[in-house]
Design an enzyme around this catalytic site. Structure first.
Site, mmCIF file in Angstrom:
data_model
loop_
_atom_site.group_PDB
_atom_site.id
_atom_site.type_symbol
_atom_site.label_atom_id
_atom_site.label_comp_id
_atom_site.label_asym_id
_atom_site.label_seq_id
_atom_site.Cartn_x
_atom_site.Cartn_y
_atom_site.Cartn_z
ATOM 1 C CG HIS A 208 -36.533 3.574 24.671
ATOM 2 N ND1 HIS A 208 -35.341 3.414 24.017
ATOM 3 C CD2 HIS A 208 -37.291 4.391 23.869
ATOM 4 C CE1 HIS A 208 -35.369 4.090 22.879
ATOM 5 N NE2 HIS A 208 -36.538 4.701 22.773
ATOM 6 C CG HIS A 294 -38.604 -3.311 24.744
ATOM 7 N ND1 HIS A 294 -37.520 -4.116 24.487
ATOM 8 C CD2 HIS A 294 -38.237 -2.052 24.387
ATOM 9 C CE1 HIS A 294 -36.526 -3.375 24.003
ATOM 10 N NE2 HIS A 294 -36.938 -2.119 23.921
#
Length: 332
Positions: A208, A294
């Site tokens: 992303h 993340h």
């Protein structure tokens, strides 16, 4: 005006003409400068700094927010479990993630095509500028595909994950592994999830972060010449000429174009506003990714891999005349 143009095409050393590259129009070459062509201008540096600052802000918010700190985090999914998500944007199924980020390259392509078609700065028809802009877009697109989709087999993200010791958890079961074909053993993240497994054990670059930075920076670099006439952009970029001299290059505009329309009208007609809407959403989703998805290192490597592709397309050609003759430079 003629005297100025004459002086900018003469070398400072002996007054002899400075050879121009075949890729650069004479009117865009200005006074030689010794600064490296590979270094961003002040404006470009500020623009690029937005990305690490955004990642830092998101990480700081995640650390300080009581809701984020109290919510459990799953390393396997690189996110908070849905039932414990501290925010709507922390859920992978939020509408912006599903219909914008997941198909982010579609929105990037749409914004770029609108800008490419309606921006009068590219000239009429299939001009050289329009062709070179398309080649820059295709090169960046190839980097996105290679990193996240396919690179003569698994994409670079999956190859890096396996190289750092990761694998599909199903391969830990000898019975399951024995039933797989040789090709299936070299499984990707997508196929692992498709058969009900989890991608575990290695370093997983944030796809992303990579996508949002690569796509938004592409749109920024392509549209900046139409957005501003700031000295840092217009005259700050340096290029290496064929003879090894370093010169400054400016955004070139035709006099006829300047007489026909104002700057504001040009921005509307060139499709810049479409790009700005996409850019705004991308920045917001980058901030949300930094806050809720993340680890810090996974986001940092996503940033680095995106910057590598951007440097190769928008900065390397400035110092390599042969490459610049193919890819050109935005606004020139």
């Amino acid at each position: 005006m003629s005297a100025r143009r004459k002086s900018t095409r003469l070398s400072a050393a002996n007054g002899t003409p400075t050879p121009l590259t075949s890729a650069m129009p004479a009117s865009s070459i200005r006074t030689p400068n010794t600064r490296s062509p590979f270094v961003p201008t002040r404006l470009e540096g500020l623009l690029l700094a937005i990305y690490p600052v955004t990642l830092l802000l998101g990480s700081v918010f995640s650390t300080l927010s009581p809701a984020s700190r109290s919510a459990p985090y799953s390393a396997a999914s690189q996110s908070h479990p849905p039932e414990f998500a501290p925010s709507y944007f922390a859920q992978k199924k939020n509408v912006f993630n599903v219909y914008f980020v997941k198909i982010g390259w579609f929105w990037t392509t749409l914004a770029f095509v609108v800008f490419l078609i309606f921006n009068p700065g590219f000239g009429e028809g299939l001009s050289v500028r329009r062709i070179r802009a398309t080649l820059r877009y295709l090169t960046i697109t190839f980097w996105w595909i290679a990193v996240t989709q396919w690179f003569f087999g698994p994409p670079l993200i999956d190859r890096g994950f396996r190289f750092t010791g990761g694998q599909c958890e199903l391969l830990l079961d000898e019975g399951t592994k024995a039933g797989m074909s040789e090709t299936r053993e070299y499984i990707t993240a997508a196929t692992c999830k498709a058969v009900g497994g989890s991608w575990k054990g290695g370093h997983d670059i944030s796809g992303h972060v990579f996508l949002l930075i690569l796509a938004s920076a592409l749109l920024w670099f392509e549209t900046l010449p139409s957005l501003t006439r700031a000295e840092g952009l217009r005259d700050g970029r340096r290029i290496m000429l064929d003879d090894g001299k370093v010169a400054s290059v400016s955004v070139e505009k035709s006099r006829e174009h300047e007489k026909k329309i104002t700057d504001e009208e040009e921005n509307v007609r060139s499709g810049v506003k479409v790009a700005l809407v996409v850019l705004g959403l991308m920045w917001w989703m980058l901030l949300m990714t930094a806050a809720y998805f993340h680890t810090w290192f996974e986001k940092l490597t996503g940033l680095g891999v995106a910057f590598a592709g951007l440097w190769a397309v928008y900065f390397l050609p400035r110092g390599v005349p042969a490459l610049r003759a193919v890819l050109g430079m935005p606004g020139v």
